[in-house]
Design a protein around this motif. Structure first.
Motif, short mmCIF file in Angstrom:
data_model
loop_
_atom_site.label_atom_id
_atom_site.label_comp_id
_atom_site.label_asym_id
_atom_site.label_seq_id
_atom_site.Cartn_x
_atom_site.Cartn_y
_atom_site.Cartn_z
N GLN A 97 0.84 -1.20 0.00
CA GLN A 97 0.00 0.00 0.00
C GLN A 97 0.87 1.25 0.00
N LEU A 98 1.95 1.22 0.76
CA LEU A 98 2.87 2.36 0.80
C LEU A 98 3.54 2.56 -0.55
N GLN A 99 4.02 1.48 -1.15
CA GLN A 99 4.71 1.55 -2.42
C GLN A 99 3.77 2.06 -3.52
N ASP A 100 2.54 1.58 -3.51
CA ASP A 100 1.57 1.96 -4.54
C ASP A 100 0.87 3.29 -4.23
N ASN A 101 1.09 3.78 -3.00
CA ASN A 101 0.39 4.98 -2.51
C ASN A 101 -1.12 4.82 -2.67
N ASN A 102 -1.58 3.63 -2.29
CA ASN A 102 -3.00 3.31 -2.43
C ASN A 102 -3.46 2.47 -1.25
N PRO A 103 -4.25 3.01 -0.38
CA PRO A 103 -4.70 4.40 -0.36
C PRO A 103 -3.61 5.32 0.19
N PRO A 104 -3.61 6.56 -0.24
CA PRO A 104 -2.55 7.49 0.19
C PRO A 104 -2.58 7.75 1.70
N GLU A 105 -3.69 7.50 2.33
CA GLU A 105 -3.80 7.74 3.77
C GLU A 105 -2.90 6.83 4.59
N VAL A 106 -2.49 5.70 4.01
CA VAL A 106 -1.57 4.81 4.74
C VAL A 106 -0.23 5.52 4.94
N ALA A 107 0.32 6.07 3.88
CA ALA A 107 1.59 6.80 3.98
C ALA A 107 1.43 8.04 4.85
N GLN A 108 0.33 8.73 4.71
CA GLN A 108 0.09 9.93 5.52
C GLN A 108 0.01 9.57 7.00
N THR A 109 -0.66 8.47 7.29
CA THR A 109 -0.79 8.03 8.69
C THR A 109 0.55 7.61 9.25
N LEU A 110 1.33 6.87 8.47
CA LEU A 110 2.66 6.45 8.92
C LEU A 110 3.51 7.67 9.24
N ALA A 111 3.52 8.65 8.36
CA ALA A 111 4.32 9.87 8.58
C ALA A 111 3.82 10.63 9.80
N ARG A 112 2.51 10.71 9.96
CA ARG A 112 1.93 11.44 11.10
C ARG A 112 2.30 10.78 12.42
N LEU A 113 2.17 9.46 12.47
CA LEU A 113 2.47 8.75 13.71
C LEU A 113 3.95 8.88 14.08
N ILE A 114 4.82 8.78 13.09
CA ILE A 114 6.26 8.93 13.35
C ILE A 114 6.57 10.35 13.80
N ALA A 115 5.94 11.33 13.18
CA ALA A 115 6.14 12.73 13.58
C ALA A 115 5.65 12.97 15.00
N ASP A 116 4.66 12.19 15.42
CA ASP A 116 4.12 12.32 16.78
C ASP A 116 4.92 11.53 17.81
N HIS A 122 8.83 3.60 13.85
CA HIS A 122 8.32 3.05 12.59
C HIS A 122 7.61 1.72 12.85
N GLU A 123 8.23 0.88 13.66
CA GLU A 123 7.66 -0.43 13.97
C GLU A 123 6.30 -0.31 14.65
N ASN A 124 6.17 0.56 15.65
CA ASN A 124 4.88 0.74 16.33
C ASN A 124 3.84 1.32 15.40
N ALA A 125 4.24 2.27 14.57
CA ALA A 125 3.30 2.87 13.62
C ALA A 125 2.79 1.81 12.65
N MET A 126 3.68 0.94 12.17
CA MET A 126 3.26 -0.13 11.28
C MET A 126 2.32 -1.10 11.99
N ARG A 127 2.57 -1.38 13.25
CA ARG A 127 1.67 -2.24 14.03
C ARG A 127 0.29 -1.61 14.15
N MET A 128 0.26 -0.33 14.41
CA MET A 128 -1.04 0.36 14.53
C MET A 128 -1.81 0.30 13.21
N ILE A 129 -1.12 0.56 12.12
CA ILE A 129 -1.77 0.47 10.80
C ILE A 129 -2.23 -0.96 10.56
N GLY A 130 -1.40 -1.91 10.97
CA GLY A 130 -1.78 -3.31 10.85
C GLY A 130 -3.04 -3.64 11.60
#
Length: 78
Positions: A13-32, A36-44
């Motif tokens: 999903q990140l590679q395809d940017n589909n949906p784009p909200e996955v990448a946006q969420t990953l960036a937001r969580l890391i910025a907060d 990276h590992e915890n953010a990926m778990r949350m998205i998971g």
């Protein structure tokens, strides 16, 4: 093994940017301050919830519902 499958789906999903909200969420969580590992778990967790709903209700993937779960992070889905 199942966890690895979900990580692969999220990475796709990140590679395809589909949906784009996955990448946006990953960036937001890391910025907060999440790792990276915890953010990926949350998205998971959001992806697992969506897959569970699909299997239980015999319905198609609901991107709007998935995106809403992503927007709610770091509050984890039920």
């Amino acid at each position: 093994m199942l966890g690895e499958m979900f990580v692969e789906v999220i990475e796709n999903q990140l590679q395809d940017n589909n949906p784009p909200e996955v990448a946006q969420t990953l960036a937001r969580l890391i910025a907060d301050g999440e790792t990276h590992e915890n953010a990926m778990r949350m998205i998971g967790c959001c992806l697992i919830k969506e897959m569970w709903l699909i299997s239980q209700n015999k319905e198609p993937f609901d991107e709007d519902r998935y995106v809403a779960s992503l927007h709610a992070l770091p509050t984890l889905p039920d």
